[in-house]
Design a protein around this motif. Structure first.
Motif, short mmCIF file in Angstrom:
data_model
loop_
_atom_site.label_atom_id
_atom_site.label_comp_id
_atom_site.label_asym_id
_atom_site.label_seq_id
_atom_site.Cartn_x
_atom_site.Cartn_y
_atom_site.Cartn_z
N PHE A 87 5.47 -1.36 -34.86
CA PHE A 87 5.38 -2.83 -35.09
C PHE A 87 5.68 -3.30 -36.54
O PHE A 87 6.57 -4.09 -36.60
N ARG A 88 5.16 -2.78 -37.59
CA ARG A 88 5.48 -3.17 -38.97
C ARG A 88 6.71 -2.79 -39.27
O ARG A 88 7.47 -3.45 -40.35
N ILE A 90 9.32 -3.47 -37.66
CA ILE A 90 10.39 -4.28 -36.70
C ILE A 90 11.27 -5.35 -37.95
O ILE A 90 10.87 -5.66 -38.88
N PHE A 96 12.61 -5.23 -31.99
CA PHE A 96 11.78 -5.93 -31.21
C PHE A 96 11.67 -5.17 -29.79
O PHE A 96 10.73 -4.91 -29.47
N LEU A 258 0.14 -10.43 -31.69
CA LEU A 258 1.33 -9.98 -32.45
C LEU A 258 2.31 -10.88 -32.56
O LEU A 258 2.79 -11.39 -31.68
N VAL A 260 5.96 -11.89 -34.44
CA VAL A 260 7.40 -11.46 -35.01
C VAL A 260 8.20 -12.63 -35.16
O VAL A 260 8.37 -13.60 -34.55
N THR A 270 7.03 -9.80 -39.75
CA THR A 270 5.80 -9.25 -38.77
C THR A 270 4.29 -9.72 -39.23
O THR A 270 4.18 -9.63 -40.57
N SER A 271 3.38 -10.14 -38.50
CA SER A 271 2.22 -10.21 -38.74
C SER A 271 1.19 -10.21 -37.55
O SER A 271 1.70 -10.06 -36.51
N SER A 272 -0.10 -10.10 -37.43
CA SER A 272 -0.99 -9.90 -36.55
C SER A 272 -2.13 -10.44 -36.88
O SER A 272 -2.69 -10.36 -37.98
#
Length: 654
Positions: A87-88, A90, A96, A258, A260, A270-272
């Motif tokens: 994920f990080r 992307i 994605f 999550l 994007v 990206t962040s979560s």
């Protein structure tokens, strides 16, 4: 609830010298005030203990470990061979889709045991075999319209489309693509749903959304279909992936989001957000114990509100001149808000829980509940912070605490003046760093980052190489001058102001009697009485205090008469008489300036004297010491004469 020790005393107090009733009344008042202070301190400690039980009952280490395992599963790469699928990692729309069709589906659907044995879970997924996936996952995007930015005329022939950064006014809500399906149509969200504050903007809670089926294979087919039909467009600015789990072993919900973002510059950020919250509050016996603590907390708050209302009515405008009263009001306001949040959250959970879990094929929006739960936790955290700060109000009798508060209050004006000068220079350097290094160094990419970076430089945490690489001339100049002026000059000036003020306060406190001994004696007496009542200690046999007081009074009266006779010497010693009159005048002058000098209990920690007044007191003390020495010498001569008389009378009798 202001402690009596901190209350203002009346402007005119009874003159204690020569007035036994006033002394007795003052001693009684002092004891009552000390007992009241201790009683209020004990009550407040009980309230603080109850609040601590509530706050620590809301959190547990299980929350951290649950967040950790979920973060490891969805945010980190699934294997070292394909780091681009994490994920990080992307960085584009293609990345994605690679993540969504790979690690995301692998993390959501656990249909096999570690030995590849198929699990029979009644069409439900258990992440890590322990966390039930509630409903299905939802994917949502927000877009902006075309031609929402201005193109310079010279480039009209080269550029036909223009998609600005995300703004609510530029949001695209029209149907696109295969408009016969819901994922191609804009869906509005509830007005109570919270917006999301991302790295590049503030995003609304609506958008184009779809849910993943219960089967992993069907989810894969749906994602492939959307990718091939260009569900993500040039106007896409953010994509949200939301799902929730429940772990019955520890009674915790885990709400995962999550995010994007696809900024107008290209690429992806990206962040979560992973929240582990306890939405079902009252299950075990310990939960019911916490419920009783919540009721106790509400009763305390109601009592404090009544007390503060009574104080407002009595003091009126004077009430708002005390900083402690403002702290009391702030604590009450935060407590009332926390209680309101708790009631609202409990009602919403009870109303929405059954509705959200009624259909297993829809997405249950637990993010809304998690948002209010986190808001409640933050409110309680702020509440207990101010509750601990308020405890300084009840330890005002402690000399160290009084020195600290007196130092801060006395140097407040100097610190404010210094702060103005400090922040002028500090913000000047922040703007310089933002303009010079903002496009090259991440720590200076925004003005807020510049401020935080400079505070880190003051604390010794900096990266000089990046600053030097961004600008070889201004970089070293900026760094060296900032460290010199801010760290070596301004910071040491700040410490010097506090140090000098503390030295002055400490010198003043040397001549002020402390209440610590009185509090300690009162506490010792109370403990002794309690032990005697519990029959754990024998009562002390003491003499009659009334007889002792009479004897002491007679002795003091006799002593005063003897000293008076010695001082006057029947008119023979004129120098001694002059010294006594001089001392008497000095005493009267001091009593006029300081009416409570003989009453040590009325001298508060806020008293202060000037240099001239201190010198006058010192001269008076020196004269008094000299007179006492002369009186002592005369007493010795009298005792010697009496002994000779006694010996002579004995010989005559023989």
């Amino acid at each position: 609830m202001e402690p009596p020790a901190a209350r203002q005393r009346p402007a005119v107090e009874p003159r204690r010298s020569g007035n036994g009733a006033a002394k007795a009344g003052g001693s009684c008042t002092r004891e009552v005030e000390l007992k009241t202070t201790l009683r209020e301190l004990v009550i407040y400690i009980i309230f603080l203990t109850d609040l601590c039980i509530l706050t620590f009952g809301m959190v547990s280490t299980d929350m951290f470990y649950l967040n950790k395992v979920m973060s490891h599963l969805f945010l980190e790469p699934s294997s070292s061979e394909d780091n681009r699928s994490g994920f990080r990692s992307i960085g584009s729309r293609a990345d994605f889709w690679r993540f969504a069709e790979g690690p995301l589906l692998d993390g959501l659907y656990w249909d096999k045991w570690y030995n590849n044995m198929t699990l029979t879970l009644q069409n439900n997924s258990h992440i890590y075999y322990e966390n039930l996936l509630l409903g299905v996952a939802q994917i949502r995007q927000l877009k902006v319209r075309n031609n929402t930015c201005s193109i310079y005329p010279y480039f009209h022939t080269f550029l036909e489309d223009c998609y600005s950064e995300y703004r609510y006014g530029a949001e695209d809500r029209s149907d696109f693509g295969l408009s016969n399906e819901s994922e191609w149509k804009y869906s509005s969200a509830s007005s109570l749903s919270p917006w999301y504050w991302g790295s590049m903007g503030l995003y609304s809670s609506g958008g184009y959304m779809f849910t993943l089926p219960k089967s992993k294979q069907e989810s894969m087919e749906k994602l492939v279909f959307l990718r091939e039909n260009s569900w993500l467009t040039r106007g896409t600015r953010v994509v949200f992936i939301d799902f929730s789990t429940y772990n019955a072993n520890i009674n915790l919900f885990c709400i995962i989001r999550l995010v994007v973002e696809f900024p107008a510059t290209g690429g992806a950020l990206t962040s979560s957000h992973i929240y582990s919250v306890k939405l079902l509050r009252y299950i075990t016996y310990y939960d019911y114990f916490l419920a009783s603590c919540e009721i106790t907390f509400c009763l305390f708050i109601i009592t404090f509100i009544i007390q503060e209302a009574i104080k407002m009515v009595k003091l009126k405008k004077e009430y708002f001149r005390s900083a402690w009263n403002w702290l009391d009001l702030l604590l009450l306001v935060v407590s009332i808000l926390a209680i309101a949040f708790n009631i609202y959250r409990t009602v919403e959970v009870s109303l929405l829980m059954e509705e959200l879990l009624s259909d297993a094929h829809v997405y249950p929006d637990f993010y809304f509940l998690a948002f209010w739960q986190v808001l409640y936790n933050n409110m309680i955290a702020v509440n207990i912070f101010f509750a601990w700060i308020k405890i300084f109000k009840y330890v005002s009798f402690n000399k160290t605490m009084m020195q600290l508060s007196s130092t801060l209050s006395r140097c407040a004006k100097d610190i404010i003046g210094f702060a103005i000068m400090f922040f002028i220079i500090f913000f000047a350097y922040a703007q310089l760093g933002y303009l010079v290094f903002g496009s090259q160094v991440e720590e200076f990419s925004t003005f807020q980052n510049c401020i935080f970076t400079q505070f880190r430089i003051v604390l010794g945490d900096f990266n000089f190489e990046t600053v030097e690489a961004a600008n070889r001339i201004l970089g070293p100049i900026y760094f060296i001058t900032f460290v010199f002026f801010v760290f070596f000059v301004l910071l040491n000036m700040f410490l010097a102001i506090i140090n000098d003020t503390y030295s002055e306060v400490k010198a003043d406190f040397e001549v002020i009697p402390s209440q610590e001994v009185q509090i300690r004696d009162l506490f010792t007496q109370s403990c002794s009485k309690a032990l005697v009542k519990l029959k754990l200690k024998k009562p002390e046999m003491d003499t009659n205090p009334a007889d002792e007081s009479l004897e002491s009074k007679e002795f003091l009266a006799t002593k005063r008469k003897d000293i008076s006779k010695l001082s006057t010497g029947d008119g023979a010693n004129e120098k001694s008489q002059l010294r006594l009159s001089k001392l008497q005048k000095g005493k009267e002058q001091l009593l006029q300036n300081y009416p409570s000098t003989e009453d040590t209990e009325s001298v508060t920690a806020q008293s202060s004297i000037s240099t001239a007044e201190f010198q006058r007191l010192f001269r008076y003390t020196a004269e008094l010491e000299k007179e006492l020495k002369n009186t002592n010498a005369k007493l010795k001569r009298i005792m010697k004469s009496m002994q000779q008389l006694k010996d002579t009378s004995g010989k005559t009798a023989q």
